[in-house]
Design an enzyme around this catalytic site. Structure first.
Site, PDB file in Angstrom:
ATOM      1  N   SER A  29      23.428 -28.966  28.698  1.00 22.00           N
ATOM      2  CA  SER A  29      22.298 -28.205  29.235  1.00 22.00           C
ATOM      3  C   SER A  29      22.748 -27.416  30.457  1.00 22.00           C
ATOM      4  O   SER A  29      23.947 -27.200  30.648  1.00 22.00           O
ATOM      5  CB  SER A  29      21.143 -29.158  29.576  1.00 22.00           C
ATOM      6  OG  SER A  29      19.967 -28.431  29.838  1.00 22.00           O
ATOM      7  N   ASN A  30      21.808 -26.940  31.262  1.00 26.33           N
ATOM      8  CA  ASN A  30      22.144 -26.186  32.475  1.00 26.33           C
ATOM      9  C   ASN A  30      21.137 -26.523  33.574  1.00 26.33           C
ATOM     10  O   ASN A  30      20.208 -27.289  33.355  1.00 26.33           O
ATOM     11  CB  ASN A  30      22.187 -24.684  32.170  1.00 26.33           C
ATOM     12  CG  ASN A  30      20.853 -24.166  31.662  1.00 26.33           C
ATOM     13  OD1 ASN A  30      19.857 -24.169  32.374  1.00 26.33           O
ATOM     14  ND2 ASN A  30      20.819 -23.740  30.395  1.00 26.33           N
TER      15      ASN A  30
END
Ligand code: C5P
Length: 219
Positions: A29-30
């Site tokens: 993810s980020n």
């Protein structure tokens, strides 16, 4: 229009990160917080729009009057957007969609053994470009987070993805963009541009939506 410049408009937007599963317990993810997208959703509802917010995994309350659809992966986000887009007047792609996902998600937890391992990734669909490529499409707005040559890359992105407007922020400036409570935007559309100086994301969201209403109306 008074204080309800988006009265009667149906607005669909994406916000937050996406989460791409590796196995049942891990993901890629980020750091997107979803704050900008949620601020836009909140302000748009206050400005009279009927708002549908497709949100990745974030820790934020649903703004008052907003219809929220929670998703995890980019593919789920695309499906949710495409199920809603046909009836919309405005689409804003605010999400930090993961560019790649796992080619194959492992069905069981991956055990550690070798000293190194490789994960095979494949490109995710571009949700914003997919919306913009529709025949009868809503007024389509993208975001661009850039670290340099902001105007050049933002305009290029607007043309490549066939957008009606792009809002660019310089993420190299500290206190702006990802996770911050403030942001500044340079907004471009085919016939013009406007700078929205640094302020809280809620105020900025109102200014961006005012601009969208104005440019869309003039079209
Ligand atoms: O190409 P780039 O990721 O920089 O473009 C950013 C814009 O495109 C944002 O508006 C983002 O929400 C959207 N986007 C998308 N789907 C992707 C990648 C980006 O909707 N897979």
């Amino acid at each position: 229009f008074g204080d309800k410049p988006l009265k009667g408009q149906k607005l669909l937007l994406t916000a937050g990160p996406t989460r791409e599963a590796i196995d049942p317990v891990r993901y890629i993810s980020n750091h997107s917080s979803g704050k900008m997208g949620f601020a836009i959703a909140a302000r748009a509802a206050e400005m009279g729009a009927k708002v549908t917010l497709v949100a990745g995994p974030v820790n934020l309350p649903t703004p008052i009057g907003v219809n929220r659809i929670d998703v995890q992966s980019a593919k789920q986000m695309l499906d949710a957007v495409m199920a809603e887009v046909a009836t919309q007047d405005i689409f804003i792609g605010c999400a930090a969609v993961a560019d790649y996902r796992l080619d194959k998600i492992a069905e069981a937890k991956i055990k550690k053994s070798a000293e190194s391992m490789q994960l095979a990734l494949v490109r995710n669909p571009d949700i914003l470009a997919t919306v913009a490529a529709q025949d009868a499409r809503p007024f389509t707005v993208g975001f661009a987070a850039e670290t340099h040559d902001v105007e050049h890359y933002a305009k290029d992105k607007m043309q490549r993805k066939k957008l009606d407007m792009i809002a660019a922020n310089d993420v190299s400036i500290s206190g702006q963009g990802f996770n911050a409570d403030t942001n500044a935007l340079k907004v471009f559309w085919p016939q013009g541009c406007e700078e929205l100086p640094a302020t809280d994301k809620y105020t900025l969201a109102g200014q961006l939506l005012g601009l969208i209403a104005r440019v869309k109306e003039a079209r």
